[in-house]
Design an enzyme around this catalytic site. Structure first.
Site, PDB file in Angstrom:
ATOM      1  CD  GLU A  17     -40.860  20.698  58.634  1.00 41.12           C
ATOM      2  OE1 GLU A  17     -41.490  21.779  58.998  1.00 41.12           O
ATOM      3  OE2 GLU A  17     -40.966  20.115  57.517  1.00 41.12           O
ATOM      4  CE  LYS A  19     -31.909  16.821  52.889  1.00 41.26           C
ATOM      5  NZ  LYS A  19     -31.131  15.606  52.426  1.00 41.26           N
ATOM      6  CD  GLU A 603     -38.760  10.464  35.509  1.00 39.59           C
ATOM      7  OE1 GLU A 603     -38.993  11.589  35.796  1.00 39.59           O
ATOM      8  OE2 GLU A 603     -37.634  10.130  36.247  1.00 39.59           O
ATOM      9  CG  HIS A 692     -28.746   5.837  45.788  1.00 39.80           C
ATOM     10  ND1 HIS A 692     -28.288   5.439  44.594  1.00 39.80           N
ATOM     11  CD2 HIS A 692     -29.092   6.948  45.725  1.00 39.80           C
ATOM     12  CE1 HIS A 692     -28.609   6.158  43.577  1.00 39.80           C
ATOM     13  NE2 HIS A 692     -28.978   7.307  44.384  1.00 39.80           N
TER      14      HIS A 692
END
Length: 753
Positions: A17, A19, A603, A692
């Site tokens: 929700e 997002k 990572e 981005h």
């Protein structure tokens, strides 16, 4: 009586929700009041879940519109001067996160060794801080008005400074006293509001910290404790056993330890733990979706419970941000496999159950304990998790299987002769915009509303469109656009044995970007080719080289929920062999450029440097195994983004990819300097613009970045590309930015010639 709490809860909502609301707000379709109403609904729902499960405190401060560390930047009024914001409101908050036409966004970095990305605070000698009461404090009042007993979570001051970006010559610790002044005011206000506890997250304690940073801890926490509510210092993601004397001595109410990542560290704390301090033990895995072995967890907790009693708090290892929200929404999973899992909501129940078992005795909760034990045993014995042929193939791998036929200096001559590319060749990272039509066609096919033939026709139309646009733009090495791929990991996992998939297992990656990691539950095998026909079709549409696009074994590993009953090195080996078969099939189909993306290689690096050599050894081996079964004239690319590579450049060079593309635009090519100082031997493509952010950089901005790149990388070894894939962007901004990129390259080619 032992207490139960969590360090944080997923903020996006079980149905994403947040997002939906945030993206609608960005588009101008949802006013700020409507967005805030969605946030309030989610916060109340998540607090109610914690209370209903039986937790003693609900956590406030873990909600964020974009990122929790970015929340602190707004709370501390620490916006960089270049944004000219003054007091940070919601519009300014998003401007820093997404960039503006005039200013690029804050740098985005991986949150330790997770796939979550945080926005780096941007500090310098002129940085100043003040308390912005529009942030956090309204949420505290909101939770109190609902009748909750609350624990507020904040980043610790030292972790906030450590994680910020700053010029190398600037000592960020010099800002500590200024930052502490804001903490003093904030903590005093929280104390006056009757907040039961404040959790200060200090995850940097799991790193190899310089001594001057460690020396700051006693000073900081002695000063903070004076006027604050009880302070719980939270460490996670690794062991802090070496700091046990320091942490025992700090004037705080308690300490949280991650016993999932570092179970042995409890022995360094429990024997001499002070009689007046809480010890919070993270015994439930906050980063994976497997059920907790509650029997073994209780065995580990009993000594602490016997010694500490009510001063023992039970929790997850870290924030539950990293796992999906609710298993109850999964209706299509195999029932046996589903019985092995616990999402965030179910982990609340596990934490509360452990508390009840300790406080009331195991007989009081024998039924759920028995059910959990049965699920653990079912998973351990399941034949579906093992494939004899896979393990035999892994055992037969030899050292030469991970070697190319000739060194790079010889290979690149053959590749240049075969590809005939111009100086400064241009390409993209792989994906192009996933339009509404593409998503609708894929959804209709998955739901059985359209035939396989119609779906194939729709995807081929998208591929034709992507190829046509790239040729019109003048790019040199093309991609097919990945229209058929829902996600760079899930797409491959769906075609590999040993993977399972959820319907609603979404987790936040950054901002409004959510991913649905697949689940590795068994041995990995590739039943058939996964990408060959799409790539072969795309190549048939153009005379220019078409890249085959694959996700590498380490990224497939770390961007999945991984089985925890097998060493990760063995899972990586299985993935590498499956991808090696795909690489070979692409080459046999006539594809001369194959990209194997490994954005997760950094990572996966352990937080302690002592463990790096072992990890890098098997990670590099897995990549090389996946890429080394091709001829010397076939060019292997890899892509990495949003990571600090300086300290692992020897390992990256050892991967021996012919071309590496990296994210560099937000750092203004600073990352490229490390590759130059290291004298990275192979071709390299530093990202020329940030994908981005919706902003389209000006021609002059791109030119300056490319000229800087040319100062440190010889033109004959330099590629030009965006920072990352273009899946999340729209076509107008994509074509505008790529057009600028190609125009910049053409100008510089003339000058260089």
């Amino acid at each position: 009586m032992s207490q139960a709490h969590i360090l944080g809860f997923p903020r996006i909502g079980a149905g994403r929700e947040l997002k939906t609301a945030v993206e609608a707000h960005w588009k101008g379709e949802l006013p700020e009041a409507g967005l805030r109403a969605v946030g309030a609904t989610l916060r109340q729902r998540h607090w109610d879940l914690q209370k209903a499960a039986g937790l003693d405190l609900v956590t406030v401060g873990d909600f964020a519109w974009y990122d929790h560390l970015h929340n602190a930047t707004a709370l501390f009024s620490a916006a960089p001067a270049r944004f000219d914001l003054g007091r940070v409101d919601l519009a300014g908050y998003f401007a820093m996160a997404r960039g503006t036409p005039q200013q690029p966004a804050l740098a985005m970095k991986k949150w330790f060794d997770t796939n979550y990305h945080y926005l780096q605070p941007e500090l310098n000698a002129d940085s100043r801080f003040s308390l912005n009461r529009d942030w956090l404090l309204p949420e505290v009042r909101e939770a109190q008005a609902l009748g909750h007993k609350i624990k507020v979570v904040l980043p610790g001051p030292l972790s906030y400074l450590w994680l910020a970006s700053a010029d190398a010559a600037f000592d960020k610790l010099g800002l500590l006293s200024l930052l502490l002044n804001v903490y003093f005011v904030l903590l005093a206000e929280l104390n006056a509001m009757g907040v039961a506890c404040v959790q200060l997250d200090e995850p940097i304690l799991a790193l190899d910290l310089p001594q001057n940073w460690l020396d700051a801890y006693p000073v900081v926490y002695r000063e903070l404790a004076a006027t604050s509510p009880p302070l719980l210092l939270a460490s996670y993601f690794g062991s802090v056993a070496e700091h046990a004397p320091l942490l025992r001595s700090l004037p705080m109410a308690g300490l949280h330890l991650d016993l999932v990542r570092a179970p042995d560290q409890l022995a360094a704390f429990l024997p001499d733990w002070p009689d007046d301090k809480i010890l919070s033990l993270g015994i439930v895995d906050g980063r994976n979706l497997w059920r907790t072995d509650l029997v073994n967890a209780l065995i580990a907790l009993h000594p602490a419970h016997a010694q500490l009693g009510e001063r023992l708090w039970i929790s997850a290892s870290c924030s539950l941000l990293h796992v999906p929200t609710d298993l109850a929404l999964e209706h299509k999973l195999d029932p046996e496999l589903r019985s092995w899992m616990a999402f965030a909501t179910q982990k609340l129940d596990e934490i509360a159950l452990l508390k009840r078992a300790l406080n009331d005795g195991e007989a009081a909760v024998w039924k759920p304990l028995h059910a959990a034990g049965s699920a653990i045993q079912s998973r351990r014995r399941a034949p579906s998790t093992r494939r004899a042929e896979v393990r035999e193939r892994c055992a037969a791998v030899g050292a030469r299987d991970a070697e190319r036929g000739a060194p790079f200096a010889q290979r690149i001559v053959q590749q240049r002769d075969a590809l005939q590319l111009p100086l400064l060749p241009t390409t993209t990272i792989g994906s192009f915009p996933q339009t509404a039509d593409i998503r609708a066609a894929r959804a209709a096919f998955k739901q059985g509303k359209t035939s396989a033939a119609d779906y194939e026709s729709a995807m081929k139309a998208s591929i034709r469109d992507a190829v046509s646009r790239q040729e019109a733009l003048g790019l040199d090495v093309l991609v097919h656009g990945e229209a058929e791929r829902n996600d760079m990991v899930e797409y491959f996992g769906e075609q590999l044995a040993g993977y399972a998939f959820t319907e609603n297992g979404w987790v936040q990656s950054y901002g409004s970007r959510c991913v649905k990691p697949p689940v590795i539950y068994g041995d990995i095998a590739r039943p058939k080719a996964m990408t060959v026909e799409w790539t072969r079709y795309a190549q048939s549409l153009t005379d220019k080289p078409m890249k085959g696009m694959l996700t590498g074994p380490i990224t497939m590993l770390f961007w999945s929920f991984v089985r925890d009953d097998l060493p990760r090195s063995e899972v990586a080996l299985q993935l590498a062999l499956a991808l090696r078969d795909e690489v070979g099939d692409l080459e046999r189909a006539g594809i001369r450029v194959i990209q194997i993306d490994e954005p997760a290689i950094r990572e996966g690096l352990p937080l302690k440097q002592a463990a790096w050599p072992d990890y890098l050894s098997w990670a590099v081996h897995a990549f090389r195994l996946s890429s080394s079964g091709v001829r010397d004239a076939t060019q292997i690319h890899t892509h990495m983004c949003y990571s600090e590579f300086n300290d692992i450049l020897p390992a990256i060079a050892a991967m021996d990819a012919d071309v590496i593309t990296i994210e560099t635009s937000r750092s203004r090519m600073a990352l490229l300097d490390a590759f130059a100082e290291f004298r990275y031997p192979n071709d390299i493509g530093p990202g020329l613009y940030d994908i981005h952010s919706p902003r389209v950089p000006a021609l002059d901005e791109m030119r300056r970045l490319l000229q800087r790149a040319l100062k440190v990388v010889p033109a004959e070894r330099l590629w030009v590309n965006p920072d990352c894939g273009l899946k999340t962007r729209g076509w107008p901004e994509t074509e505008a930015a790529l057009s600028q990129m190609v125009a910049t390259v053409r100008e510089l080619r003339k000058e260089l010639s």
